[in-house]
Design an enzyme around this catalytic site. Structure first.
Site, PDB file in Angstrom:
ATOM      1  N   ASP A 337       0.850  -1.177   0.000  1.00 40.83           N
ATOM      2  CA  ASP A 337       0.000   0.000   0.000  1.00 40.83           C
ATOM      3  C   ASP A 337       0.894   1.238   0.000  1.00 40.83           C
ATOM      4  O   ASP A 337       2.108   1.140   0.196  1.00 40.83           O
ATOM      5  CB  ASP A 337      -0.897  -0.021   1.244  1.00 40.83           C
ATOM      6  CG  ASP A 337      -2.003   1.021   1.171  1.00 40.83           C
ATOM      7  OD1 ASP A 337      -2.196   1.594   0.083  1.00 40.83           O
ATOM      8  OD2 ASP A 337      -2.657   1.250   2.193  1.00 40.83           O
ATOM      9  N   GLU A 437      -8.829  12.641   6.968  1.00 40.48           N
ATOM     10  CA  GLU A 437      -9.867  13.464   7.585  1.00 40.48           C
ATOM     11  C   GLU A 437      -9.267  14.506   8.515  1.00 40.48           C
ATOM     12  O   GLU A 437      -9.795  15.617   8.637  1.00 40.48           O
ATOM     13  CB  GLU A 437     -10.856  12.558   8.331  1.00 40.48           C
ATOM     14  CG  GLU A 437     -11.658  11.660   7.404  1.00 40.48           C
ATOM     15  CD  GLU A 437     -12.880  11.065   8.085  1.00 40.48           C
ATOM     16  OE1 GLU A 437     -12.845  10.915   9.326  1.00 40.48           O
ATOM     17  OE2 GLU A 437     -13.866  10.777   7.381  1.00 40.48           O
ATOM     18  N   ARG A 665      -6.429   3.470  -7.840  1.00 38.88           N
ATOM     19  CA  ARG A 665      -7.867   3.243  -7.609  1.00 38.88           C
ATOM     20  C   ARG A 665      -8.118   1.783  -7.280  1.00 38.88           C
ATOM     21  O   ARG A 665      -9.082   1.163  -7.724  1.00 38.88           O
ATOM     22  CB  ARG A 665      -8.686   3.670  -8.835  1.00 38.88           C
ATOM     23  CG  ARG A 665      -8.627   5.147  -9.149  1.00 38.88           C
ATOM     24  CD  ARG A 665      -9.173   5.956  -8.007  1.00 38.88           C
ATOM     25  NE  ARG A 665      -9.343   7.355  -8.332  1.00 38.88           N
ATOM     26  CZ  ARG A 665      -9.009   8.353  -7.517  1.00 38.88           C
ATOM     27  NH1 ARG A 665      -8.447   8.082  -6.353  1.00 38.88           N
ATOM     28  NH2 ARG A 665      -9.243   9.592  -7.854  1.00 38.88           N
ATOM     29  N   ASP A 690      -4.547  -3.380   5.466  1.00 41.54           N
ATOM     30  CA  ASP A 690      -4.962  -2.857   6.767  1.00 41.54           C
ATOM     31  C   ASP A 690      -6.468  -2.916   6.992  1.00 41.54           C
ATOM     32  O   ASP A 690      -6.928  -2.859   8.121  1.00 41.54           O
ATOM     33  CB  ASP A 690      -4.469  -1.410   6.949  1.00 41.54           C
ATOM     34  CG  ASP A 690      -4.924  -0.499   5.816  1.00 41.54           C
ATOM     35  OD1 ASP A 690      -5.769  -0.922   4.998  1.00 41.54           O
ATOM     36  OD2 ASP A 690      -4.425   0.637   5.745  1.00 41.54           O
TER      37      ASP A 690
END
Length: 1011
Positions: A337, A437, A665, A690
């Site tokens: 990742d 976020e 994506r 994860d």
């Protein structure tokens, strides 16, 4: 000793029938600030660790039994019984002592190893997110205590029984407790009935159940045996202590072959004596069988594995399955990742783009909510560079479109920023939530529209649809502030991947004017608008920014619709107004690029599988050297999107000369497809993950690696290894450690088996020497053989198991996944060195026996000393001394297959392995007293003191050292070199060459933005 919370369970109130305030008061906690560290430590002493009693652990008697219950020890026990049966008490006693010593050493090593594994399993068991000292932190689940504020998210395994006080679309799987197959939707409604059934306590969650949707916070009311799962004595996450790894299976098979060979040799011994049984023939046969068995093998393997697990823990990789230690050495491809693994996961919003307004530049770093926002216009360059003519946006200013975009960033967001009052951190800002976020929340703070501020203005959360990797977006439904004219409007705010957000939009803001995305013909997409958006996305993505899109709309619920239970996501997330783009930068880790280059040096290819935009992923991939920095992004066959890759059939994927190095994506199914493609090419793959949906790919990979910090508990349970620092460089360290362990196992097995071959050569050739009674004369006594196997050979073998990695460890090609321990070269070396040591030892035996003692074989020289047996005993002592020093010297040969063992450089590096050189020195010193101590030498070892014979011993030693280095020189000249590796520069050039061979007219299929 900590106290056990068992009797107090009955005295606890029915927490589901208490208010949140009453529960918080009961445990003296605060739902926003949590416990202090001191309170948590005190409660851990009071309530004990949050774990189930009697759920495994290390059983000493099981470990001890494993030391005795194996084929090798059974043969020694038979030898002991036969020795006592033939009244050869000294030999029987020594063999019994060796068995006891071997069991003691093996027990001590394996018991410590099991305790280490148990500790590591506890470390890699599910963790919990709690609020302590006003800060969100991750703790081992067994450290959670009643009164802790626990946070649950999608995919978590609930760590304790909790009374909920904050819930957003929470559903849990409670089949373990209630048998209910469907997830249970939780709420905060007060329950009056204290005897309410377990399945209907909807304001609580229970230990060991799984969060399948949503998020929540709760107060821990029970831990350990006080939980519902504890009361029925059930454990879900027990990891077996007796896991049989592929290595152990191979060693077991080797033991059976050794046993079979030993039996053949026993038959040969009896055959030479015409199958006439006598005590001496039986003892000789037993001696040959003992010489065939590497008694120290079990202990050496255990020590090596235990040391490997500890080393992995030191580099922040927790091993959950021992088989992964062996598998790592064969890894050819790493699928990683991006966010948090290759990058720092310290995201900050640096740019915005709003249709009609153009680009905005955002200053400031980290989650410190200090910085400014500047409007730059449509011709802005780098978002981090000050532009002429840009306008600073003051707090609270900006048009309607700007304010709505900031509201979307602020409210469609579960992250929290807070300035802690904890004096230990001096009022610093802390953040709770997802890094993306947090970056958006910091942006909202800088614009003066922080979430707490908007909530005080009257915005109230009604419903939330959390981010899902399959839809790649998140939305929330709020009711706006009431006004004098009536209640506030319902507003939907949405954020996510640009193509998925555009899918949900039918309008867009041009400045403050709302425009339709429909063309002149109804229902036809406004391609010009989509192209404009994607052009801006490309501009930001090519600068390495992760780009999110924002949208909103007014929502008018149908009369009678329950806004909590009746909402349908597809109905809420449609007909939205596109607001704009936010560019977030996540800098690569400093160690990522060197680690990737090290992989290429080691013949390992690296793939990045990320949910980001292709240009963003490619920009980061260039920075960390996954792809060359000078290759174009457009029409690059090394860079694909998930729709492109997933859209290909298996046959089309298999025809690709190169699998893509970057897949953007990416979805969980894409990861599984990549693993399957690698397996079809007979490649050995590592996959990182994860999320909950990463579990299939983690299980499908040869080695699944979960993230310890950001990973869900479901992902950790599906993995083989857990990284405690989520760092790509740690994966590379783990691969290097896996290679080291496998090579070291080959080294000590070669050493042990070479010793056995040498002993067999001496004993089998010695069958030709018959004494006056017609019995074969022992060139080596049984006690000598046992002593050489256990005391002389085993400690250096253990030292070889702890050998540091060679300088070529990560510059060699990965071994084949099908390659076992016994390669052609290992087998050849074992027999060549074994034959050389055996023949040299037997030669020294013969020189002493025939050259200086007239070849008198005496009578009964296998049992006791006499004047007529002096020559035999002297020759036996010479052979024993020769083989002792040869085995110790051979340990240095085994450090490398090809490199000279006796150069000054190599001998200097020996100092790095204290276990090895100490065992060599100790073995040489220990040999001397057993040759000269009266009684022990003649009665037990069946040899006598040496004098001038030491000259033969050292001559044999020097001959062997010369032979070993000459043999390695021949191998270097005649065999294919081990270290022919293409380095990272050649790998980059190979990728450039691959791109150049692709046809220029080949078009890359772009991902569809609609439909």
């Amino acid at each position: 000793m900590v106290k056990k919370k068992t009797i107090e369970v009955e005295k606890q109130p029915a927490f589901h029938s208490l208010t949140v305030e009453q529960v918080a008061e009961h445990y003296d906690t605060h739902i926003y600030e949590g416990l202090t560290s001191q309170q948590a430590a005190e409660r851990l002493q009071t309530y004990g660790p949050n774990e189930l009693q009697g759920n495994g652990g290390v059983k000493w008697y099981k470990v001890l039994w494993r030391q005795v219950a194996n084929t090798l020890v059974v043969i020694l026990l038979i030898a002991t019984a036969l020795a006592f049966a033939t009244k050869d008490y000294p030999e029987g006693g020594v063999i019994a002592a060796v068995i006891i010593m071997n069991a003691a050493i093996g027990f001590w090593q394996e018991f410590n190893a099991e305790q280490t594994m148990e500790a590591l399993r506890n470390m890699s068991s599910p963790t919990s997110q709690v609020i302590r000292d006003e800060t969100r932190m991750t703790i081992p689940n067994n450290q959670a205590v009643p009164g802790d504020i626990m946070i649950f998210e999608d995919g978590d395994v609930v760590g304790a029984d909790c009374r909920l006080f904050e819930v957003f679309n929470l559903e849990t799987d409670e089949a373990l407790l209630t048998g209910e197959s469907l997830p249970v939707q939780k709420n905060l409604e007060f329950i009056e009935n204290e005897e309410q059934s377990l399945g209907d306590r909807l304001n609580m969650v229970f230990s060991s159940t799984t969060v399948v949707k949503g998020r929540a916070k709760g107060i821990i009311i029970s831990t350990g045996m006080g939980t519902q799962i504890g009361q029925i004595a059930t454990t879900l996450m027990e990891v077996g202590n007796n896991e049989t790894t592929p290595l152990q299976k191979r060693l077991n098979n080797m033991a059976y072959w050794i046993f079979f060979a030993a039996m053949i040799l026993v038959v040969i011994v009896f055959g030479v004596h015409k199958f006439v049984y006598s005590n001496e023939v039986a003892i000789y046969a037993i001696s040959v069988a003992i010489a065939m068995i590497p008694e120290g093998l079990v202990a050496v393997v255990t020590l090596t594995m235990a040391f490997g697990v500890n080393r992995m823990a030191e580099v922040k990789a927790l091993v959950r399955r021992l088989s992964s230690l062996e598998s790592l050495g064969a890894v050819t491809n790493i699928c990683s990742d991006k966010t948090g693994t290759l990058t720092q996961s310290k995201m900050v919003a640096v740019r915005m783009w709003l249709p009609g307004d153009g680009f905005y530049r955002v200053t400031g770093t980290g989650f410190l909510p200090q910085g400014d926002i500047y409007r730059q216009g449509d011709h802005a360059g780098d978002g981090n560079v000050i532009q002429s003519g840009e306008t600073k946006i003051e707090t609270g200013e900006g048009g309607n479109q700007f304010l709505r975009a900031i509201q979307a960033a602020s409210l469609c967001n579960m992250a929290e920023l807070r300035k802690t009052t904890n004096p230990q951190v001096h009022g610093e800002w802390t953040a709770i939530g997802d890094p993306t976020e947090i970056a958006l929340q910091v942006l909202a703070y800088k614009a003066g529209l922080a979430k707490p501020e908007l909530l005080t203005q009257g915005f109230n959360l009604v419903a939330e649809f959390p981010f899902d990797s399959s839809v790649k977006r998140m939305s929330v439904l709020y009711r706006g502030p009431d006004s004098e004219s009536g209640p506030g409007d319902h507003l939907v705010f949405l954020k996510g991947a640009t193509e998925r957000v555009i899918d949900s939009c039918t309008h867009w803001f041009d400045g403050d004017q709302e425009r339709s995305m429909q063309g002149e013909k109804g229902g036809i997409e406004n391609d010009a608008f989509v192209n404009m958006i994607m052009e801006k996305v490309e501009i930001m993505a090519e600068q390495g920014l992760r780009v999110l899109s924002l949208a909103y709309r007014r929502y008018h619920p149908e009369p009678g619709v329950d806004l909590v239970h009746d909402l349908v996501r597809d109905e809420v997330e449609k007909d939205l107004i596109f607001l704009g783009l936010v560019g977030i930068y996540d800098p690569p880790r400093a160690e990522s690029r060197p680690a990737v280059l090290q992989c290429y040096d080691a013949g390992i290819r690296v793939h990045m599988l990320t949910g980001d935009h292709p240009s963003t992923a490619a920009a980061i991939a260039k920075e960390v050297a996954i792809i060359p920095s000078d290759v174009p992004i457009k029409n690059n066959p090394l860079i694909m999107t998930a729709p492109q890759f997933d859209g290909m059939t298996d046959e089309e994927v298999d025809k690709l000369e190169e699998l893509p190095r970057v897949v953007a994506r990416c979805s969980p199914t894409t990861k599984v497809k990549m693993i399957a493609a690698l397996h079809r090419r007979n490649l050995f793959a590592v996959m990182t993950g994860d999320g909950v949906n990463d579990s299939p790919s983690l299980k499908a990979a040869n080695v699944g690696i979960a993230m310890g910090q950001s990973g869900s508990d479901v992902a950790k349970q599906a993995s083989d290894i857990v990284l405690t620092d989520d760092n790509f460089a740690t994966i590379v360290k783990a691969v290097a450690e896996g290679r080291r362990i496998f090579v070291n196992i080959q080294k000590f097995i070669q050493h042990l088996l070479s010793a056995n071959v040498a002993e067999i050569v001496v004993l089998v050739v010695g069958l030709a020497f018959k004494d006056g009674d017609g019995h074969s004369v022992f060139p080596m006594s049984p006690v000598q053989i046992l002593f050489l196997n256990m005391i002389t050979s085993s400690p250096p073998a253990m030292g070889l198991g702890l050998e540091p990695a060679s300088e070529y460890n990560m510059s060699e090609p990965p071994r084949s996944a099908k390659q076992g321990l016994f390669t052609y070269e290992i087998i050849m070396d074992t027999f060549v060195y074994g034959l050389a040591m055996g023949l040299l030892t037997f030669g020294a035996f013969c020189l002493v026996l025939f050259g200086n003692n007239g070849g008198n074989l005496g009578s009964g020289c296998n049992n006791e000393y006499s004047d007529g047996c002096h020559g035999v005993f002297l020759a036996r002592a010479t052979g024993y001394a020769c083989l002792t020093l040869l085995l110790l010297a051979h340990a240095i040969n085994c450090r490398s297959l090809r490199s000279p063992g006796w150069t000054i450089k190599n001998l200097k590096t020996l100092r790095r392995n204290k276990m090895l050189w100490i065992s060599i020195v100790f073995g040489a010193i220990l040999m001397v007293p057993f040759i000269y101590i009266p009684g022990v030498n003649r009665s037990v070892f069946k040899h006598t003191s040496l004098s001038y014979e030491w000259g033969y011993v050292f001559a044999v030693l020097f001959i062997f050292i010369g032979f070993a280095d000459f043999y390695k020189w021949i191998k270097r000249k005649t065999m294919k070199p081990l270290h022919v590796r293409a380095n990272s520069e050649l790998e980059m050039e190979r990728m450039r060459s691959y791109m150049s061979t692709q046809t220029a007219h080949e078009e890359t299929t772009e991902p569809k933005l609609r439909g």
